[in-house]
Design a protein around this motif. Sequence first.
Motif, PDB file in Angstrom:
ATOM      1  N   THR A 198     -18.530  -2.448  -2.382  1.00 43.75           N
ATOM      2  CA  THR A 198     -18.591  -2.296  -3.775  1.00 43.75           C
ATOM      3  C   THR A 198     -18.436  -3.591  -4.626  1.00 43.75           C
ATOM      4  N   HIS A 237      -6.783   0.434  -4.519  1.00 44.80           N
ATOM      5  CA  HIS A 237      -8.318   0.731  -4.904  1.00 44.80           C
ATOM      6  C   HIS A 237      -9.161  -0.366  -4.597  1.00 44.80           C
ATOM      7  N   THR A 251     -15.515  -3.332 -11.791  1.00 45.33           N
ATOM      8  CA  THR A 251     -16.478  -2.693 -11.160  1.00 45.33           C
ATOM      9  C   THR A 251     -17.802  -2.934 -11.690  1.00 45.33           C
ATOM     10  N   GLN A 252     -17.801  -2.507 -12.924  1.00 46.25           N
ATOM     11  CA  GLN A 252     -18.966  -2.177 -13.586  1.00 46.25           C
ATOM     12  C   GLN A 252     -19.529  -3.635 -14.042  1.00 46.25           C
ATOM     13  N   LEU A 289     -12.616  -0.633  -2.322  1.00 44.01           N
ATOM     14  CA  LEU A 289     -13.823  -1.273  -2.944  1.00 44.01           C
ATOM     15  C   LEU A 289     -14.384  -2.223  -2.017  1.00 44.01           C
ATOM     16  N   ALA A 332      -6.815   2.417 -13.041  1.00 46.86           N
ATOM     17  CA  ALA A 332      -8.024   2.597 -12.913  1.00 46.86           C
ATOM     18  C   ALA A 332      -9.256   2.286 -14.015  1.00 46.86           C
ATOM     19  N   LEU A 333      -8.637   2.207 -15.327  1.00 44.11           N
ATOM     20  CA  LEU A 333      -9.334   1.543 -16.315  1.00 44.11           C
ATOM     21  C   LEU A 333      -9.750   0.328 -15.995  1.00 44.11           C
ATOM     22  N   SER A 373     -12.313   0.009 -13.075  1.00 47.42           N
ATOM     23  CA  SER A 373     -13.504   0.553 -13.357  1.00 47.42           C
ATOM     24  C   SER A 373     -14.373  -0.517 -14.244  1.00 47.42           C
ATOM     25  N   THR A 374     -13.582  -1.062 -15.191  1.00 49.76           N
ATOM     26  CA  THR A 374     -14.240  -2.269 -16.023  1.00 49.76           C
ATOM     27  C   THR A 374     -14.561  -3.295 -15.120  1.00 49.76           C
TER      28      THR A 374
END
Length: 148
Positions: A81, A72, A21-22, A76, A14-15, A18-19
């Motif tokens: 996303t 994930h 995706t950002q 996405l 997840a870390l 999320s990095t």
Amino acid sequence: LSTTLEGEASAVAALFLSTTTQIVKDQGHPSLHPDVTLPVAIIGGGEPTVTLGEVHGKGGRNQELALTAALHLQQLQKNKTITNNVVMTSVGTDGTDGPTDAAGAVVDGGTVDRIEALNGGTVRGVEALQRHDAYTFFDSEEQQQDDT
């Protein structure tokens, strides 16, 4: 990202995601990350863990991290996303991952769909992750390819 990542494989995945995706989202805003342009590699090291219950399948922490990431990434991609140009690799630097002959796995947003299509849905990604059975899931692709 770090050389001392620790925690459950799902949290580490997840870390990273999320990095990722950002960074992908921020590409239209160069002032947010002026030194980061695609393509980019996010590299980290550490010791992810998997907490097993009494009943569990076969695999290792890197395979579980990769399967978590694949699921994930699948979502996405479906939600638009991110596009299909994100790849995640998780491997044991010693060449092994758990009690298996695999060192880990390489996945993208289409990995789960491809494997489930190849194995006819007999081994599903979500269920394999719930059973901590990532090796069986990834191996089902290889078994189907060997049978053809």
